[in-house]
Scaffold this motif. Structure first.
Motif, short mmCIF file in Angstrom:
data_model
loop_
_atom_site.label_atom_id
_atom_site.label_comp_id
_atom_site.label_asym_id
_atom_site.label_seq_id
_atom_site.Cartn_x
_atom_site.Cartn_y
_atom_site.Cartn_z
N ALA A 14 16.60 9.33 24.82
CA ALA A 14 17.63 8.30 24.78
C ALA A 14 17.29 7.13 25.70
CB ALA A 14 18.97 8.90 25.19
N SER A 15 16.67 7.43 26.84
CA SER A 15 16.34 6.35 27.77
C SER A 15 15.19 5.50 27.27
CB SER A 15 16.01 6.93 29.15
OG SER A 15 14.83 7.69 29.09
N VAL A 16 14.42 5.99 26.33
CA VAL A 16 13.33 5.20 25.75
C VAL A 16 13.78 4.53 24.45
CG1 VAL A 16 11.05 5.37 24.66
CG2 VAL A 16 11.52 6.60 26.77
N LEU A 17 14.57 5.20 23.68
CA LEU A 17 14.95 4.71 22.36
C LEU A 17 15.90 3.51 22.44
CD1 LEU A 17 14.51 5.24 19.39
CD2 LEU A 17 16.50 6.76 19.42
N PHE A 18 16.90 3.56 23.30
CA PHE A 18 17.87 2.46 23.36
C PHE A 18 17.23 1.14 23.78
CE2 PHE A 18 21.01 -0.12 25.60
CZ PHE A 18 21.85 -0.38 24.55
N PRO A 19 16.44 1.09 24.86
CA PRO A 19 15.82 -0.19 25.22
C PRO A 19 14.86 -0.71 24.14
CG PRO A 19 15.71 1.31 27.07
CD PRO A 19 16.20 2.09 25.90
N ALA A 20 14.19 0.20 23.45
CA ALA A 20 13.27 -0.23 22.38
C ALA A 20 14.05 -0.87 21.23
CB ALA A 20 12.45 0.95 21.89
N ILE A 21 15.15 -0.25 20.85
CA ILE A 21 15.97 -0.81 19.76
C ILE A 21 16.60 -2.14 20.20
CG2 ILE A 21 18.07 -0.43 18.41
CD1 ILE A 21 17.30 2.54 18.32
N ALA A 22 17.06 -2.21 21.44
CA ALA A 22 17.66 -3.45 21.94
C ALA A 22 16.64 -4.57 21.97
CB ALA A 22 18.26 -3.22 23.33
N ALA A 23 15.42 -4.28 22.44
CA ALA A 23 14.37 -5.30 22.49
C ALA A 23 14.01 -5.78 21.09
CB ALA A 23 13.14 -4.76 23.19
N PHE A 24 13.94 -4.85 20.14
CA PHE A 24 13.64 -5.23 18.75
C PHE A 24 14.74 -6.12 18.19
CE2 PHE A 24 14.16 -4.53 14.21
CZ PHE A 24 12.90 -4.92 13.75
N ALA A 25 15.99 -5.75 18.43
CA ALA A 25 17.12 -6.53 17.90
C ALA A 25 17.14 -7.93 18.49
CB ALA A 25 18.43 -5.80 18.16
N ILE A 26 16.93 -8.04 19.79
CA ILE A 26 16.93 -9.36 20.43
C ILE A 26 15.75 -10.19 19.93
CG2 ILE A 26 16.61 -10.56 22.63
CD1 ILE A 26 18.21 -8.23 23.91
N GLY A 27 14.58 -9.59 19.86
CA GLY A 27 13.40 -10.32 19.37
C GLY A 27 13.55 -10.77 17.93
N PHE A 28 14.05 -9.87 17.09
CA PHE A 28 14.27 -10.22 15.69
C PHE A 28 15.29 -11.34 15.57
CE2 PHE A 28 16.40 -9.73 11.60
CZ PHE A 28 15.32 -9.80 10.74
N GLY A 29 16.36 -11.26 16.36
CA GLY A 29 17.39 -12.30 16.33
C GLY A 29 16.85 -13.65 16.76
N LEU A 30 16.02 -13.66 17.81
CA LEU A 30 15.44 -14.93 18.26
C LEU A 30 14.52 -15.53 17.21
CD1 LEU A 30 14.65 -14.11 21.98
CD2 LEU A 30 16.32 -15.73 21.12
N ILE A 31 13.68 -14.72 16.62
CA ILE A 31 12.76 -15.22 15.59
C ILE A 31 13.54 -15.69 14.37
CG2 ILE A 31 10.95 -14.54 13.97
CD1 ILE A 31 9.85 -12.75 16.24
N PHE A 32 14.53 -14.91 13.95
CA PHE A 32 15.32 -15.27 12.78
C PHE A 32 16.09 -16.57 13.01
CE2 PHE A 32 19.21 -14.96 10.22
CZ PHE A 32 18.64 -14.87 8.95
N MET A 33 16.75 -16.68 14.15
CA MET A 33 17.55 -17.88 14.42
C MET A 33 16.66 -19.10 14.63
SD MET A 33 20.55 -16.97 13.97
CE MET A 33 21.42 -18.42 14.52
N SER A 34 15.51 -18.95 15.27
CA SER A 34 14.65 -20.11 15.46
C SER A 34 14.04 -20.56 14.14
CB SER A 34 13.55 -19.80 16.48
OG SER A 34 12.67 -18.82 15.97
N GLY A 35 13.94 -19.68 13.18
CA GLY A 35 13.46 -20.07 11.87
C GLY A 35 14.48 -20.88 11.08
N LEU A 36 15.74 -20.70 11.39
CA LEU A 36 16.80 -21.40 10.66
C LEU A 36 17.21 -22.72 11.28
CD1 LEU A 36 19.16 -18.43 9.75
CD2 LEU A 36 17.55 -19.60 8.27
#
Length: 58
Positions: A14-36
């Motif tokens: 749990a201590s590894v999975l949550f930060p990995a998912i959070a980092a992916f979500a933030i990174g994906f959101g930044l890339i997606f929003m900067s593309g728009l």
């Protein structure tokens, strides 16, 4: 009511999975929003941040 102790493996996963998912979500959101957003908007935002933090830019 009996509490079950958490195993070390469960806590570790749990201590590894949550930060990995959070980092992916933030990174994906930044890339997606900067593309728009338009390039001028990104430039203006970066320019304003440089002024607000006291860095010269001109």
């Amino acid at each position: 009511m009996t509490a079950k102790p958490m195993t070390a493996a469960g806590a570790s996963r749990a201590s590894v999975l949550f930060p990995a998912i959070a980092a992916f979500a933030i990174g994906f959101g930044l890339i997606f929003m900067s593309g728009l957003v338009q390039a001028e908007t990104v430039h203006d935002a970066a320019h304003d941040v440089r002024h607000a933090t006291g860095f010269p830019c001109h």
